[in-house]
Scaffold this motif. Structure first.
Motif, PDB file in Angstrom:
ATOM      1  N   VAL A 218       0.827  -1.209   0.000  1.00 51.34           N
ATOM      2  CA  VAL A 218       0.000   0.000   0.000  1.00 51.34           C
ATOM      3  C   VAL A 218       0.862   1.259   0.000  1.00 51.34           C
ATOM      4  N   THR A 219       1.884   1.297   0.848  1.00 52.99           N
ATOM      5  CA  THR A 219       2.677   2.514   0.964  1.00 52.99           C
ATOM      6  C   THR A 219       3.591   2.743  -0.235  1.00 52.99           C
ATOM      7  N   LYS A 220       3.982   1.693  -0.940  1.00 50.49           N
ATOM      8  CA  LYS A 220       4.872   1.836  -2.096  1.00 50.49           C
ATOM      9  C   LYS A 220       4.117   2.072  -3.402  1.00 50.49           C
ATOM     10  N   SER A 221       2.810   1.945  -3.388  1.00 54.87           N
ATOM     11  CA  SER A 221       2.007   2.127  -4.596  1.00 54.87           C
ATOM     12  C   SER A 221       1.714   3.605  -4.833  1.00 54.87           C
ATOM     13  N   LYS A 222       1.475   3.955  -6.091  1.00 56.65           N
ATOM     14  CA  LYS A 222       1.084   5.328  -6.426  1.00 56.65           C
ATOM     15  C   LYS A 222      -0.433   5.408  -6.398  1.00 56.65           C
ATOM     16  N   TRP A 223      -0.946   6.478  -5.829  1.00 57.92           N
ATOM     17  CA  TRP A 223      -2.389   6.653  -5.673  1.00 57.92           C
ATOM     18  C   TRP A 223      -2.803   8.015  -6.200  1.00 57.92           C
ATOM     19  N   GLN A 224      -4.024   8.088  -6.662  1.00 58.70           N
ATOM     20  CA  GLN A 224      -4.614   9.369  -7.043  1.00 58.70           C
ATOM     21  C   GLN A 224      -5.537   9.796  -5.915  1.00 58.70           C
ATOM     22  N   PRO A 225      -5.491  11.062  -5.544  1.00 59.01           N
ATOM     23  CA  PRO A 225      -6.380  11.519  -4.477  1.00 59.01           C
ATOM     24  C   PRO A 225      -7.832  11.536  -4.949  1.00 59.01           C
ATOM     25  N   GLY A 226      -8.742  11.535  -3.994  1.00 56.68           N
ATOM     26  CA  GLY A 226     -10.145  11.688  -4.328  1.00 56.68           C
ATOM     27  C   GLY A 226     -10.398  13.104  -4.834  1.00 56.68           C
ATOM     28  N   ARG A 227     -11.524  13.280  -5.496  1.00 59.59           N
ATOM     29  CA  ARG A 227     -11.878  14.610  -6.005  1.00 59.59           C
ATOM     30  C   ARG A 227     -13.283  14.962  -5.546  1.00 59.59           C
ATOM     31  N   LYS A 228     -13.430  16.221  -5.162  1.00 57.45           N
ATOM     32  CA  LYS A 228     -14.737  16.729  -4.761  1.00 57.45           C
ATOM     33  C   LYS A 228     -14.835  18.160  -5.271  1.00 57.45           C
ATOM     34  N   ASN A 229     -15.897  18.429  -6.006  1.00 54.79           N
ATOM     35  CA  ASN A 229     -16.101  19.757  -6.595  1.00 54.79           C
ATOM     36  C   ASN A 229     -14.890  20.201  -7.422  1.00 54.79           C
ATOM     37  N   GLY A 230     -14.278  19.239  -8.123  1.00 53.06           N
ATOM     38  CA  GLY A 230     -13.157  19.552  -9.001  1.00 53.06           C
ATOM     39  C   GLY A 230     -11.824  19.749  -8.308  1.00 53.06           C
ATOM     40  N   LYS A 231     -11.761  19.501  -7.000  1.00 50.67           N
ATOM     41  CA  LYS A 231     -10.510  19.681  -6.252  1.00 50.67           C
ATOM     42  C   LYS A 231     -10.068  18.362  -5.646  1.00 50.67           C
ATOM     43  N   ASP A 232      -8.742  18.163  -5.562  1.00 50.90           N
ATOM     44  CA  ASP A 232      -8.196  16.990  -4.898  1.00 50.90           C
ATOM     45  C   ASP A 232      -8.442  17.106  -3.396  1.00 50.90           C
ATOM     46  N   VAL A 233      -8.878  16.004  -2.780  1.00 50.80           N
ATOM     47  CA  VAL A 233      -9.172  15.988  -1.347  1.00 50.80           C
ATOM     48  C   VAL A 233      -8.609  14.720  -0.713  1.00 50.80           C
ATOM     49  N   ARG A 234      -8.395  14.789   0.592  1.00 52.49           N
ATOM     50  CA  ARG A 234      -8.008  13.591   1.341  1.00 52.49           C
ATOM     51  C   ARG A 234      -9.144  12.582   1.270  1.00 52.49           C
ATOM     52  N   THR A 235      -8.753  11.308   1.165  1.00 51.08           N
ATOM     53  CA  THR A 235      -9.745  10.255   1.014  1.00 51.08           C
ATOM     54  C   THR A 235      -9.391   9.090   1.925  1.00 51.08           C
ATOM     55  N   LEU A 236     -10.354   8.624   2.699  1.00 46.90           N
ATOM     56  CA  LEU A 236     -10.168   7.441   3.532  1.00 46.90           C
ATOM     57  C   LEU A 236     -10.449   6.213   2.681  1.00 46.90           C
ATOM     58  N   VAL A 237      -9.515   5.263   2.698  1.00 47.65           N
ATOM     59  CA  VAL A 237      -9.635   4.051   1.879  1.00 47.65           C
ATOM     60  C   VAL A 237      -9.530   2.838   2.783  1.00 47.65           C
ATOM     61  N   ARG A 238     -10.371   1.861   2.541  1.00 51.26           N
ATOM     62  CA  ARG A 238     -10.277   0.557   3.200  1.00 51.26           C
ATOM     63  C   ARG A 238     -10.140  -0.470   2.081  1.00 51.26           C
ATOM     64  N   LEU A 239      -8.961  -1.100   1.998  1.00 54.11           N
ATOM     65  CA  LEU A 239      -8.609  -1.933   0.852  1.00 54.11           C
ATOM     66  C   LEU A 239      -8.291  -3.364   1.277  1.00 54.11           C
ATOM     67  N   PRO A 240      -8.969  -4.358   0.683  1.00 56.10           N
ATOM     68  CA  PRO A 240      -8.572  -5.741   0.921  1.00 56.10           C
ATOM     69  C   PRO A 240      -7.387  -6.103   0.016  1.00 56.10           C
ATOM     70  N   VAL A 241      -6.375  -6.724   0.603  1.00 54.18           N
ATOM     71  CA  VAL A 241      -5.211  -7.193  -0.159  1.00 54.18           C
ATOM     72  C   VAL A 241      -5.209  -8.711  -0.063  1.00 54.18           C
ATOM     73  N   ASN A 242      -5.322  -9.370  -1.218  1.00 55.58           N
ATOM     74  CA  ASN A 242      -5.403 -10.821  -1.265  1.00 55.58           C
ATOM     75  C   ASN A 242      -4.050 -11.435  -1.578  1.00 55.58           C
ATOM     76  N   PHE A 243      -3.745 -12.536  -0.902  1.00 53.49           N
ATOM     77  CA  PHE A 243      -2.519 -13.287  -1.135  1.00 53.49           C
ATOM     78  C   PHE A 243      -2.901 -14.690  -1.596  1.00 53.49           C
ATOM     79  N   LYS A 244      -2.266 -15.118  -2.682  1.00 58.56           N
ATOM     80  CA  LYS A 244      -2.525 -16.455  -3.231  1.00 58.56           C
ATOM     81  C   LYS A 244      -1.207 -17.201  -3.365  1.00 58.56           C
ATOM     82  N   PRO A 245      -1.214 -18.512  -3.141  1.00 60.72           N
ATOM     83  CA  PRO A 245       0.029 -19.304  -3.267  1.00 60.72           C
ATOM     84  C   PRO A 245       0.510 -19.362  -4.705  1.00 60.72           C
TER      85      PRO A 245
END
Length: 70
Positions: free
Chosen positions: A43-70
């Motif tokens: 998560v920390t090494k990935s590049k992310w785009q911020p959320g947008r509200k009314n045409g402006k970049d805003v802080r966004t709370l994200v809850r992300l499932p990360v799956n691991f497969k053998p």
């Protein structure tokens, strides 16, 4: 992390700030504790785009499932 034949899932919660940086990542749940650090690193090494509200970049709370497969 040691290679394993175990599958699992980690849910990570974090904030993406106005510039796309990850702030305050934390583990919400994990099927195996061994996967927690790898999920935080992904998560920390990935590049992310911020959320947008009314045409402006805003802080966004994200809850992300990360799956691991053998």
């Amino acid at each position: 992390m040691q290679h394993t034949k175990t599958k699992g899932q980690v849910t990570v919660e974090f904030i993406i700030d106005e510039t796309g940086r990850v702030l305050r990542p934390r583990i919400i749940s994990a099927s195996h504790r061994d996967f927690e650090q790898a999920a935080l690193d992904a998560v920390t090494k990935s590049k992310w785009q911020p959320g947008r509200k009314n045409g402006k970049d805003v802080r966004t709370l994200v809850r992300l499932p990360v799956n691991f497969k053998p």
